[in-house]
Design an enzyme around this catalytic site. Structure first.
Site, PDB file in Angstrom:
ATOM      1  CG  ASN A 135      -1.861   1.120   1.306  1.00 32.71           C
ATOM      2  OD1 ASN A 135      -1.795   2.046   0.479  1.00 32.71           O
ATOM      3  ND2 ASN A 135      -2.758   1.103   2.265  1.00 32.71           N
ATOM      4  NE  ARG A 164      -5.972   1.893  -0.294  1.00 30.00           N
ATOM      5  CZ  ARG A 164      -5.892   3.086   0.279  1.00 30.00           C
ATOM      6  NH1 ARG A 164      -4.754   3.513   0.763  1.00 30.00           N
ATOM      7  NH2 ARG A 164      -6.955   3.843   0.383  1.00 30.00           N
ATOM      8  CG  HIS A 185     -13.324   3.632   3.023  1.00 26.13           C
ATOM      9  ND1 HIS A 185     -14.167   4.559   3.579  1.00 26.13           N
ATOM     10  CD2 HIS A 185     -12.070   4.032   3.316  1.00 26.13           C
ATOM     11  CE1 HIS A 185     -13.448   5.491   4.186  1.00 26.13           C
ATOM     12  NE2 HIS A 185     -12.163   5.203   4.034  1.00 26.13           N
ATOM     13  NE  ARG A 233     -11.319  13.019   3.038  1.00 24.00           N
ATOM     14  CZ  ARG A 233     -11.010  11.735   3.211  1.00 24.00           C
ATOM     15  NH1 ARG A 233     -11.886  10.894   3.740  1.00 24.00           N
ATOM     16  NH2 ARG A 233      -9.832  11.290   2.846  1.00 24.00           N
ATOM     17  CD  GLU A 262      -9.059  -1.008   4.047  1.00 26.04           C
ATOM     18  OE1 GLU A 262      -9.305  -0.243   3.120  1.00 26.04           O
ATOM     19  OE2 GLU A 262      -8.692  -0.610   5.172  1.00 26.04           O
TER      20      GLU A 262
END
Ligand code: AMP
Length: 396
Positions: free
Chosen positions: A7, A90, A179, A240, A384
């Site tokens: 990643n 990823r 996601h 955010r 993940e």
């Protein structure tokens, strides 16, 4: 087979080496400050941790250090690099160029460069990681696993914005979500846990962490998700804003003298529960502040929970029913406090929330609804990296 999962971020590179026979993590680590002074690699294996400090001017050098650590005489776990059966990467954004995980070929690499405009910070870094692996371990297959791929099944009415249709066709501006690997992993886990394979099963997955997104998953397939063209949309997050009227952004930018880029940066970095509370983006700090009677911290948590509940209700309506809600990621897995705010007020859907069970911590899948609840509430730790490794294995 042993699979290396990579990643790569703009200045970091995380890795895990997974033995796919047992799905056990043999080694993992993190390179930080790539391209910056003071770069280092922290490598974890054999129950210990080793820090390597050396200059990493780029991802190629970082990748070489990772492979050296994995094959190191003392702290390594491999005799040679040939023990790595495949490498899974990823990749953040796919645009409409990819809808599923893919083995890397020269053509795929070329197409990946076209996706940069959809994830300008992440995708170039992801591709640097791939190129570094192709050079360092030639002959080992590489697979790309996209954050957006699980959402590629959304029907047009869910994925399109109500803009001029020709603009969608010309510029591919639409909802892509994010996601996806996490939503896919916990969906599979929930379906297996509920014995719902092949059944009509309606699920809402809540990935609640630093960034948060909610997905509607019908019979194992994503039919809607809260993030949009970028991860800025949906529920309020750590920093955010989530959904906001674009005209309010223009108004605020004019008042504060922001350029458009500065306004987007503000919405990504200065808003969310951090902006509302004025305290922190971390839900542990918010809980402490709420317990100390802080009004703005309470407001931030309530706004977060209210919006998550609103999406759950919207997705129950979109799927015409609901069987299960899953909580995952840093907040979803760990914050009983925040889950409590979300789950109180879902009884109209047939949710019977178990307040006491919610406070208990157990490893693995944890049911926090009462036995017999029409809609099950599950806490499922996401993974993940394992999902990327499984997808990689399936393709090689
Ligand atoms: P993630 O993005 O999935 O790594 O989640 C990171 C966020 O999870 C942090 O910013 C915290 O807000 C939250 N978090 C992690 N551990 C806990 C905990 N024990 N209690 C409450 N929130 C937590």
């Amino acid at each position: 087979m042993k699979i290396l999962v990579i990643n790569a971020g703009s200045s970091s590179l995380k890795y895990q080496l997974i033995d796919m026979e047992t799905e056990e993590v043999i080694a993992k680590g993190l390179c930080e400050r790539i391209g910056i002074d003071g770069s280092n690699l922290v490598h974890k294996a054999h129950g210990g941790e080793t820090k390597f400090e050396a200059a990493m001017p780029d991802h190629k050098v970082a990748m070489k250090m990772v492979l050296d650590a994995l094959t190191d005489e003392k702290v390594g776990v491999l005799k040679s690099m040939s023990e790595i059966g495949a490498i899974g990467h990823r990749v953040v954004g796919s645009g409409e160029y990819f809808t599923k995980s893919t083995v890397v070929t020269p053509e795929v690499l070329e197409t990946l460069e076209k996706t940069y405009e959809f994830a300008p910070i992440h995708n170039p870094a992801n591709v640097m990681g791939i190129k570094a692996c192709l050079e360092a371990v030639p002959g080992t297959p590489n697979v790309v696993v996209f954050d957006t791929a699980f959402h590629s099944t959304m029907p047009d009415e869910a994925k399109l914005y109500a803009i001029d249709y020709q603009d969608y066709l010309d510029y591919k501006v639409r909802r892509y979500g994010a996601h996806g690997t996490s939503h896919k992993y916990v969906s599979h886990e929930a379906i297996a846990y509920c014995g719902a394979q092949g059944k009509d099963f309606k699920l809402v997955t809540c990935h609640l962490g630093g960034g948060s997104s909610i997905s509607a998953v019908k019979n194992g397939v994503c039919v809607d998700t809260s993030m949009g063209f970028t991860p800025l949309a949906g529920v309020p997050m750590g920093t955010r804003s989530g959904d906001i009227d674009p005209s309010a952004v223009k108004f605020l930018a004019d008042k504060k003298g922001f350029t458009f880029e500065q306004a987007i940066n503000y919405l990504n970095k200065k808003c969310g529960v951090n902006g509302v509370s004025g305290i922190s983006s971390d839900f542990r700090d918010l809980q402490a502040a709420v317990e100390a009677g802080n009004y703005r911290a309470k407001l931030a948590v309530e706004m977060f929970a209210y919006n998550v509940r609103k999406y759950i209700g919207a997705y129950a309506a979109a799927m015409n029913g609901l069987d299960c809600i899953v909580f995952t990621a840093g907040v979803g897995e760990n914050s009983a406090f925040t889950r409590g705010y979300i789950c109180r007020g879902l009884d109209y859907l047939g949710v019977e929330f178990d307040e006491e069970e919610n406070k208990v911590r157990v490893p693995g899948i944890h049911e926090i609804s009462k036995p017999g609840s029409k809609v099950k509430l599950l806490v499922i730790p996401t993974n993940e990296e394992l999902m990327i490794a499984r997808e990689t294995l399936a393709l090689v």
